[in-house]
Design an enzyme around this catalytic site. Structure first.
Site, short mmCIF file in Angstrom:
data_model
loop_
_atom_site.label_atom_id
_atom_site.label_comp_id
_atom_site.label_asym_id
_atom_site.label_seq_id
_atom_site.Cartn_x
_atom_site.Cartn_y
_atom_site.Cartn_z
N GLN A 73 0.83 -1.21 0.00
CA GLN A 73 0.00 0.00 0.00
C GLN A 73 0.87 1.26 0.00
OE1 GLN A 73 -1.92 0.72 3.77
NE2 GLN A 73 -3.66 1.76 2.80
N GLY A 74 0.84 2.00 -1.08
CA GLY A 74 1.65 3.23 -1.16
C GLY A 74 0.81 4.46 -0.90
N SER A 115 1.20 6.60 2.62
CA SER A 115 1.91 7.59 3.44
C SER A 115 3.21 8.06 2.80
CB SER A 115 2.25 7.00 4.80
OG SER A 115 1.11 6.49 5.41
N GLU A 169 -9.56 -1.32 5.39
CA GLU A 169 -8.33 -1.49 6.16
C GLU A 169 -8.62 -1.30 7.65
OE1 GLU A 169 -5.19 1.26 5.25
OE2 GLU A 169 -3.79 0.26 6.62
N GLU A 204 -6.59 9.42 16.94
CA GLU A 204 -7.07 10.81 16.93
C GLU A 204 -7.81 11.11 15.63
OE1 GLU A 204 -3.95 9.87 17.78
OE2 GLU A 204 -4.11 10.22 19.94
C1 LIG Z 1 3.02 -0.56 11.72
C2 LIG Z 1 2.65 0.44 10.69
C3 LIG Z 1 2.38 0.03 9.39
C4 LIG Z 1 2.05 0.96 8.41
N1 LIG Z 1 1.84 0.52 7.13
C5 LIG Z 1 1.60 1.42 6.14
C6 LIG Z 1 1.47 1.01 4.79
O1 LIG Z 1 1.56 -0.19 4.47
N2 LIG Z 1 1.25 1.91 3.85
C7 LIG Z 1 1.13 3.24 4.14
O2 LIG Z 1 0.90 4.02 3.24
N3 LIG Z 1 1.26 3.68 5.42
C8 LIG Z 1 1.49 2.81 6.42
N4 LIG Z 1 1.64 3.24 7.72
C9 LIG Z 1 1.62 4.68 7.99
C10 LIG Z 1 0.45 5.19 8.79
O3 LIG Z 1 -0.72 5.22 8.02
C11 LIG Z 1 0.81 6.59 9.32
O4 LIG Z 1 1.87 6.41 10.20
C12 LIG Z 1 -0.33 7.27 10.02
O5 LIG Z 1 -1.35 7.63 9.12
C13 LIG Z 1 0.11 8.51 10.82
O6 LIG Z 1 0.88 9.39 10.05
P1 LIG Z 1 2.29 9.92 10.60
O7 LIG Z 1 3.07 8.74 10.98
O8 LIG Z 1 2.84 10.84 9.61
O9 LIG Z 1 1.94 10.72 11.93
P2 LIG Z 1 1.46 12.24 12.05
O10 LIG Z 1 0.34 12.47 11.10
O11 LIG Z 1 2.61 13.13 11.98
O12 LIG Z 1 0.87 12.24 13.51
C14 LIG Z 1 1.63 12.45 14.71
C15 LIG Z 1 0.66 12.60 15.88
O13 LIG Z 1 -0.15 13.76 15.65
C16 LIG Z 1 -1.50 13.44 15.74
N5 LIG Z 1 -2.28 14.26 14.80
C17 LIG Z 1 -2.04 14.46 13.50
N6 LIG Z 1 -3.00 15.21 12.95
C18 LIG Z 1 -3.89 15.48 13.94
C19 LIG Z 1 -5.13 16.21 14.01
N7 LIG Z 1 -5.68 16.78 12.93
N8 LIG Z 1 -5.76 16.26 15.20
C20 LIG Z 1 -5.24 15.66 16.29
N9 LIG Z 1 -4.08 14.97 16.28
C21 LIG Z 1 -3.45 14.86 15.13
C22 LIG Z 1 -1.56 11.97 15.35
O14 LIG Z 1 -2.75 11.34 15.83
C23 LIG Z 1 -0.30 11.44 16.00
O15 LIG Z 1 -0.56 11.17 17.36
C24 LIG Z 1 1.97 2.33 8.73
C25 LIG Z 1 2.23 2.73 10.03
C26 LIG Z 1 2.56 1.82 11.01
C27 LIG Z 1 2.85 2.29 12.40
#
Ligand SMILES: Cc1cc2nc3c(=O)[nH]c(=O)nc-3n(C[C@H](O)[C@H](O)[C@H](O)COP(=O)(O)OP(=O)(O)OC[C@H]3O[C@@H](n4cnc5c(N)ncnc54)[C@H](O)[C@@H]3O)c2cc1C
Lengths: 395, 379
Positions: free
Chosen positions: A131-132, A134, A249, A378
């Site tokens: 899944q591409g 993030s 998902e 969140e």
């Molecule tokens: C084990 C694992 C597997 C994954 N697999 C995939 C994958 O296969 N493909 C893929 O595309 N992605 C994947 N991901 C990525 C995942 O979808 C993202 O990590 C997730 O959406 C959060 O984005 P971020 O890490 O940039 O955190 P951020 O968005 O930077 O968030 C950091 C913190 O800020 C909070 N925050 C952000 N925005 C808000 C808001 N508007 N209000 C309140 N709080 C907020 C968040 O809740 C979090 O606590 C995976 C992640 C993990 C941990």
């Protein structure tokens, strides 16, 4: 009714005959899950046989139409199959992002050609998908993604970077969100593309998790050529598809705790490890936390069941998946915490020669990601507040 | 057994919603409270409910009832929980009807069940003797005497006690206090000599009474069911009651929550609706999830009681404990999110937290049922 009874009997007989003994034991190690794919190496003949037989009947994806490699079962029949599989303790013949995520999205948004090309391969476990979504600067705010796809006549030219791409290094194809119109408002310039990870210009770099394993990667696209016909749905209309896929998902991640953690009956596990006195656990404060958790867990399972029954009756809504994801993953984490409390220092072993199962400590650490992957807790609460409760938008 | 509400039940719910909104809204409870009504409910309203068939919802058809089943009774309770409607529905149409059906003698059933279904008799269950629910701890003694028994002891917080025509009394005929064997049930008219009723005023403005039994003589045929073996049928009936109370609490939680959502959309501070603040949105979304979990549990429990499943007591405890948690959270958050106005008597939201707390205590609070849940599971 009569038909369902016959179906039950036949299913039971077929499973009895065809499910290898080795596939009737609980999954304990990572390699017990069969992910399929071009380069997949089965761990034992039983795995291969079981997949071949189940896929032969279309039962890796029981409700998909037969022409797409499915079993063509009705929801009632599928429920029976699930129950019968559970009854003999059968492992899933195949687990994959293709089944959980891409399949449902293609069924709804894919062209006939896409369905015919991709769905049967997913059903048979021939192609493994990743899944591409993030990117380094597009996490919770996924729609701000920047990986770009330029129109070059007969193909798109892809440049950019994805991150946290689970199993990118082991996958054959990717379903990928790309920006096709940089000038449009952020939700309106995104397209949904499918392409081969073996394409020239794709590279991956594994990232190690706190739990020690490296299931996800940074994924780089450097002038990757993707044929135009690999676009799903319309150009610049990929966001709706992306969101629809996310609902699948989320429900999957929410429900994943059912199979994932060992000691699934916390009370029984605690009674065994800590001991009881006059019928109650020796540690009374821990007992109080366990019972609170177990009641919530039971309530969650019933909610999952109700959501599915309501969806079958045509009353479901997509936003329910956010609620299930939120509750399910928060409970998963709490469950892991309680298992750690029950097991003391034993649970903190990093390697355990005496047990083939990954040490509890690693599962506990991995559980922390449940409320991040697929959209954080969140973000799920945001979605519930806005889409279900219709609360006013902030400024 | 699919976890969905059938069409038949949906119709019942719609009818109840319309009826209660018109005849028994929250303002009716306020009027009862402010007028120091000696009944604590409106007999005319109870008659109307009876005409809708509600009083006989659990009474078998051959005794003049509707025999509509526990799921239907639960749905009515849920709707009553939304409007906080006071009536003898729970004490009489649910608890007394269930016990009579389970262990009543044929003569008792023939006489009383039709009266219950016709709204002509209020029947109370005199069970607990202290502050908290403890069915095993019953001490009130029934000693054999002649062809009957003599009863001595105290009962506390008996729902609809002081206006009942009959009481079902749980008494000890054997065994020690704290044990399950040696309990028996008697059906007694409330005008028997030696009975003294004292109405207690509760925070939810409903009816309860303490009852003193001093040398109360009853005949042998006033015994319900088997001597010394009342514990099991009593628990079974209590589980029906607990499920129905949980359903009421689900209604109360849902209504308090929906009123709060309305307020979040309407009330402005800092120039914007307070519902646009993320901190409140997340608490609301969390509460929504909790209420949905309770909804699943209540539905499953009602369905399983209706089907007489073996897992019913486990589910009833799950429902009652979860309901206490959720309705507690819903009503506390309701007040907090309403700010100052939530604390005023003039505003209705306070009625919800009051009724919620009494319902949470009735027939076992969170701790009682959490403990029972764990014991059933072997820890
Ligand atoms: C084990 C694992 C597997 C994954 N697999 C995939 C994958 O296969 N493909 C893929 O595309 N992605 C994947 N991901 C990525 C995942 O979808 C993202 O990590 C997730 O959406 C959060 O984005 P971020 O890490 O940039 O955190 P951020 O968005 O930077 O968030 C950091 C913190 O800020 C909070 N925050 C952000 N925005 C808000 C808001 N508007 N209000 C309140 N709080 C907020 C968040 O809740 C979090 O606590 C995976 C992640 C993990 C941990």
């Amino acid at each position: 009714m009569e038909h369902l009874e016959t179906f039950t009997e036949e299913t039971r007989a077929w499973l009895e005959e065809n499910c290898p003994a080795g596939m009737r034991r609980p999954m304990r190690r990572e390699e017990d899950a069969v992910w399929g794919g071009r380069n997949y190496k089965f761990h034992g003949e039983d795995q291969r046989l079981w997949l071949e037989r189940m896929a032969g009947r279309g039962w890796t994806v029981p409700t998909w139409a037969k022409e797409y490699g499915g079993g063509g079962l009705t929801p009632e029949e599928a429920k029976i199959l699930k129950r019968e599989l559970k009854r003999i303790g059968a492992r899933p013949a195949l687990v994959s992002f293709g089944i959980w995520m891409l399949g449902p999205a293609l069924l709804k948004y894919g062209s006939e050609t896409h369905k015919k090309e991709h769905l049967p391969r997913i059903a048979r476990g021939e192609i493994r998908w990743c899944q591409g979504y993030s990117e380094p600067n597009a996490g919770s705010d996924l729609a701000s993604l920047q990986t770009k796809a330029e129109d070059k006549g007969d193909h798109f030219l892809i440049n950019g970077q994805k991150v946290w791409t689970s199993y990118a290094d082991k996958s054959d194809w990717i379903f990928c969100l790309v920006r096709t119109d940089p000038k449009a408002p952020k939700h309106e310039g995104i397209s949904f593309l499918l392409f081969d990870m073996a394409s020239k210009g794709v590279s991956t770099k594994p990232i190690r998790l706190i739990s020690g394993s490296s299931p996800f990667c940074e994924t780089f696209f450097d002038d990757v050529k993707v044929p135009k016909e690999n676009l799903v749905g319309e150009l610049n209309k990929g966001w709706a598809i992306a969101k629809y896929l996310l609902t699948h998902e989320r429900e999957m991640i929410g429900a994943s705790g059912i199979e994932r953690l060992p000691g699934s009956d916390l009370g029984a596990t605690a009674a065994e490890v800590i001991g009881t006195k006059s019928g109650t656990l020796r540690n009374h404060l821990l007992r109080a936390d366990i019972v609170r958790h177990e009641m919530d867990w039971a309530a969650f399972l019933l909610t999952l069941e109700r959501a599915r029954d309501e969806a079958k009756a045509g009353a479901g809504t997509g936003a329910v998946s956010s609620m299930l994801k939120y509750i399910g993953t928060e409970l998963n984490k709490e469950r892991a915490e309680l298992l750690m409390a029950i097991n003391g220092l034993q649970g903190l072993l990093w390697e355990n020669e005496e047990d083939p199962e990954p040490p509890l400590s690693r599962q506990w650490l991995r559980s922390k990601g449940n409320s991040i992957e697929g959209g954080t807790s969140e973000i799920q609460l945001d979605i519930i507040a806005k889409r279900v409760l219709r609360l006013p938008q902030g400024n | 057994m699919a976890l969905v509400i059938s069409q038949e039940h949906d119709l019942l719910r719609d009818a109840a919603k319309g009826f209660l909104a018109e005849h028994a809204p929250v303002s009716a409870l306020r009027t009862l409270r402010d007028s120091d009504d000696p009944f604590g409910y409106d007999p005319a309203l109870w008659q109307r409910m009876t005409e809708m068939g509600w009083a006989g919802i659990l009474v078998p058809e051959k005794y003049g009832g509707l025999d509509f089943g526990i799921v239907g009774a639960g749905l009515l309770m849920e709707e009553m929980g939304r409007t906080l409607s006071a009536s003898p529905f729970f004490s009489t149409a649910i608890m007394a009807a269930t016990l009579l059906k389970e262990v009543g003698r044929e003569a008792q059933k023939k006489r009383l069940l039709p009266q219950i279904a016709a709204g002509k008799a209020v029947v109370a269950l005199a069970l607990d003797e202290g502050r908290s629910h403890d069915p095993g701890g019953i001490k009130l003694a029934a000693k054999p005497s002649g062809n009957g028994f003599v009863l001595n002891g105290e009962k506390t917080f008996v729902l609809d006690g002081h206006l009942a025509d009959q009481v079902i009394v749980a008494a000890r005929t054997g065994g020690k206090a704290g044990t399950k064997s040696g309990l028996s049930l008697f059906l007694i008219e409330t005008d028997r000599a030696g009975l003294e009723f004292r109405r207690r005023t509760m925070v939810d403005s409903r009816n309860v009474a303490d009852i003193t039994f001093a040398e109360v003589k009853v005949d042998g045929d006033q015994l319900m069911g088997k001597l010394d073996e009342a514990y099991e049928p009593l628990e079974k009936a209590l589980d029906v009651g607990r499920a129905c109370l949980s359903s009421e609490m689900l209604g109360t939680a849902s209504e308090a929550f929906e009123r709060t959502l309305e307020y979040l959309r309407e009330r402005k501070q800092f120039g914007v609706p307070i519902g646009s603040f993320q901190v409140l949105q997340h608490r609301a979304a969390h509460l929504f999830s909790e209420i949905e979990m309770l909804r699943s549990v209540v539905l499953k429990t009602l369905l399983s009681l209706q089907a007489s499943d073996a897992s019913s007591s486990f589910l009833a405890s799950l429902a009652k404990a979860k309901a206490a948690q959720v309705v507690g959270l819903a009503t506390s958050e309701a007040i907090q999110m309403h700010g100052g106005i939530g604390m005023t008597d003039e505003f209705d939201i306070g009625f919800f937290i009051k009724r919620a707390k009494v319902a949470s205590e009735t027939y076992g609070d969170y701790y009682f049922h959490a403990d029972r849940f764990a014991r059933i599971k072997g820890y």
